[in-house]
Design a protein around this motif. Structure first.
Motif, PDB file in Angstrom:
ATOM      1  N   PRO A  39      -5.045  -2.139  -0.004  1.00  7.69           N
ATOM      2  CA  PRO A  39      -6.165  -3.063   0.179  1.00  7.69           C
ATOM      3  C   PRO A  39      -7.051  -3.157  -1.064  1.00  7.69           C
ATOM      4  CG  PRO A  39      -6.444  -1.121   1.566  1.00  7.69           C
ATOM      5  CD  PRO A  39      -5.143  -0.970   0.868  1.00  7.69           C
ATOM      6  N   LYS A  40      -6.543  -3.804  -2.076  1.00  8.09           N
ATOM      7  CA  LYS A  40      -7.305  -4.068  -3.287  1.00  8.09           C
ATOM      8  C   LYS A  40      -6.685  -5.289  -3.944  1.00  8.09           C
ATOM      9  CE  LYS A  40      -4.500  -1.760  -6.631  1.00  8.09           C
ATOM     10  NZ  LYS A  40      -4.366  -1.166  -7.894  1.00  8.09           N
ATOM     11  N   ARG A  41      -7.316  -5.788  -4.990  1.00  7.55           N
ATOM     12  CA  ARG A  41      -6.798  -6.962  -5.668  1.00  7.55           C
ATOM     13  C   ARG A  41      -5.611  -6.589  -6.555  1.00  7.55           C
ATOM     14  NH1 ARG A  41      -8.588 -12.098  -7.435  1.00  7.55           N
ATOM     15  NH2 ARG A  41     -10.209 -12.100  -5.865  1.00  7.55           N
ATOM     16  N   HIS A  42      -4.467  -7.216  -6.285  1.00 12.12           N
ATOM     17  CA  HIS A  42      -3.296  -6.999  -7.136  1.00 12.12           C
ATOM     18  C   HIS A  42      -3.138  -8.220  -8.043  1.00 12.12           C
ATOM     19  CE1 HIS A  42      -1.857  -3.469  -4.996  1.00 12.12           C
ATOM     20  NE2 HIS A  42      -2.005  -4.094  -3.834  1.00 12.12           N
ATOM     21  N   SER A  43      -2.620  -8.008  -9.238  1.00 10.74           N
ATOM     22  CA  SER A  43      -2.437  -9.162 -10.130  1.00 10.74           C
ATOM     23  C   SER A  43      -1.247  -9.991  -9.656  1.00 10.74           C
ATOM     24  CB  SER A  43      -2.206  -8.702 -11.565  1.00 10.74           C
ATOM     25  OG  SER A  43      -0.892  -8.203 -11.684  1.00 10.74           O
ATOM     26  N   LEU A  44      -1.281 -11.284  -9.979  1.00  6.39           N
ATOM     27  CA  LEU A  44      -0.186 -12.165  -9.584  1.00  6.39           C
ATOM     28  C   LEU A  44       1.115 -11.736 -10.260  1.00  6.39           C
ATOM     29  CD1 LEU A  44      -2.082 -15.571  -9.745  1.00  6.39           C
ATOM     30  CD2 LEU A  44      -1.482 -14.274  -7.695  1.00  6.39           C
ATOM     31  N   GLU A  45       1.001 -11.209 -11.472  1.00  8.51           N
ATOM     32  CA  GLU A  45       2.192 -10.752 -12.199  1.00  8.51           C
ATOM     33  C   GLU A  45       2.844  -9.594 -11.446  1.00  8.51           C
ATOM     34  OE1 GLU A  45      -0.773 -11.222 -13.657  1.00  8.51           O
ATOM     35  OE2 GLU A  45      -0.277 -13.052 -14.764  1.00  8.51           O
ATOM     36  N   PHE A  46       2.011  -8.661 -10.998  1.00  9.21           N
ATOM     37  CA  PHE A  46       2.539  -7.538 -10.226  1.00  9.21           C
ATOM     38  C   PHE A  46       3.195  -8.040  -8.934  1.00  9.21           C
ATOM     39  CE2 PHE A  46       1.713  -4.604  -6.640  1.00  9.21           C
ATOM     40  CZ  PHE A  46       2.578  -3.581  -7.000  1.00  9.21           C
TER      41      PHE A  46
END
Ligand code: 4AD
Ligand code: MG
Length: 476
Positions: free
Chosen positions: A107-114
């Protein structure tokens, strides 16, 4: 299986202590008490409250981010802030655990690349849930638009023997053994031995088949996957993308532009009406993301304003010749800031030029019409000047080309001459020429790149993030 109520419905049901069953995936579990449950039906989570004293502690340990569960309990007015209703769970059943040590989505912001690296799981994030709900609504809106106007949906083939664009960017389809390719006497590959007795490929466009249908059914459209083996590793190209291709008999280039503009406005309005919550979420996401970017890279308008601006304003319509005049006199051209400087009439426009016209000069969607015949396809109708064809491209802010279309060359002799000039295999295309031999008529159509429109309506800046499983060079 026992029936469940979708969370989308639960959240708008007046609470009166009635029993409800919900099923979904845990987003978070706070204080051993509050489950934020999401079932994909909507962006919003449902709060499920558990009384940890009365529940099995082994079961409680399995309520972790990503786990799938069923909750049965009463729908009550929420005691806490942030939601109107919640479910007071009497019973929880875990379907599938998700080991928090190993589950990649936290539950946190993941990068779109990841997230692109774990595309099999990214559906479960807020951003991708939203994008794919919008993708559904947008395709539905397109079908609705054409259905209301009396168009017929035609399923064009995916395997074909022809190159509809004449651009040679095709993926070959074969069952020949690549390690032991049969050869003819003169050393060529012997396609007579192949599955279809000839060379075949994945379609680059359903247009030619749509033309056949339009010259009988009047107004038709295709909506299917198309494939291009162009080696464009950009944020706006896919090797497999979806295209919408209407084709209309007794229509000219102006009718074609009108239809495309009407369709774009209709479908965008449909989303503003039916998917506002999802679009609002994406707008906020974009604002957050752009905070870390320099001012000149940020979008000039918030997403919703941009969409409304597009539906409320007429698209600019200018000729290619006029566009060249504007570009030649533009600052970036004079200062040689463009990678490809525009010198002469006849130059092919690159995306830097298209974006200059749309984003800097007009600040509106632009339709360019009447291109030089040399830079366009063989089937486009030759204008009286003998130099240009009745082709049109629609350019959108932040995207560049979103639609490409034309009035078709309906005159047999002219078409034949163009095909010969452009080395299109006339013998193999007799079926196409037949439409011009028998009952030919003026007709026109265009292709809308579905993912390009998806990029526009979601504000996502990479085309790989608006299709579930993107295919591009080096990735399938
Ligand atoms: O301009 P294009 O190549 O036109 C045709 O294929 C015509 N047969 C259409 C017609 O007249 N029926 O492609 C049409 C649109 C482009 O404007 C663009 O939006 C999209 O398809 N497109 C792509 N989208 C994603 N990835 C790619 N590699 C694309 N190539 C084209
Ligand atoms: Mg094009």
């Amino acid at each position: 299986m026992e029936s469940r109520t979708l969370i989308k419905e639960v959240l708008t049901t007046p609470p009166s202590g009635q029993e409800m069953t919900v099923m979904g995936w845990v987003r978070t579990f706070r204080n051993n008490q509050f489950i934020a449950l999401n079932d994909g039906s909507t962006l919003d989570n449902l709060q499920v409250v558990v009384d940890y004293e009365s529940m099995d502690s082994e079961m409680l340990k399995k309520i972790t981010t990503g786990a799938a569960l069923k909750a049965v309990g009463q729908l009550i007015e929420s005691q806490g802030k942030g939601q109107a209703v919640e479910i007071k769970a009497d019973n929880i059943h875990i379907y599938g655990e998700a080991d928090p040590e190993k589950y990649p989505l936290q539950p946190k912001r993941h990068s779109l690349e990841f997230l692109r690296e774990i595309s099999h799981l990214r559906f479960r994030t807020n951003t991708f849930g939203t994008v794919f709900r919008i993708r559904h609504a947008l395709s539905f809106a397109i079908h609705e638009f054409f259905n209301k106007k009396g168009y017929f949906y035609i399923h064009s083939p995916i395997i074909t023997g022809s190159d509809a664009e004449g651009a040679g960017e095709m993926f070959q389809v074969t069952t020949l053994d690549m390690d032991n390719v049969p050869k003819t006497e003169d050393g060529q590959v012997d396609y007579k031995e192949d599955f279809f007795d000839k060379a075949t490929n994945l379609t680059v466009s359903g247009q030619l088949e749509a033309e056949l249908a339009a010259l009988a059914l009047g107004q038709v459209y295709t909506f299917g996957p198309t494939f291009r083996a162009e080696n464009s590793n950009t944020s706006r190209h896919l090797a497999e993308f979806w295209m919408i291709e209407p084709e209309v008999a007794f229509a000219d280039i102006t009718d074609n532009m009108d239809l495309a503009e009407e369709m774009l406005k209709y479908t965008i309005n449909y989303l503003l009406e039916h998917n506002l919550k999802d679009i609002q979420f994406l707008e906020n996401r974009l604002i957050q993301e752009e905070k870390s970017k320099p001012q000149h890279e940020r979008s000039p308008m918030p997403l919703i304003e941009k969409l409304k601006f597009c539906t409320e304003n007429e698209f600019v319509r200018i000729t290619y010749t006029e566009a060249i005049r504007i570009l030649r006199n533009s600052k970036p051209n004079k200062k040689k800031k463009f990678q490809f400087v525009i010198d002469e009439w006849g130059a092919d426009l690159q995306s830097e030029h298209e974006r200059y016209l749309v984003e800097k000069h007009f600040k509106k969607p632009v339709i360019l019409v009447d291109y030089p015949k040399e830079i366009k396809s063989f089937y486009m109708r030759l204008n009286e000047d003998d130099k240009t064809v009745g082709a049109m491209d629609i350019l959108f802010p932040g995207i560049g080309e979103i639609v490409g279309g034309s009035q078709r060359e309906e005159r047999y002799d002219v078409l034949l001459k163009r095909m010969e000039e452009m080395d299109i295999p006339v013998e193999e295309m007799q079926w196409f020429l037949d439409t011009r031999r028998f009952g030919s008529c003026p007709h026109a159509g265009f292709g809308l790149g579905f993912e390009r429109l998806m990029m526009f309506v979601t504000g996502m800046s990479n085309i790989r993030d608006v299709i579930p499983f993107p295919r591009y060079p080096g990735n399938a």
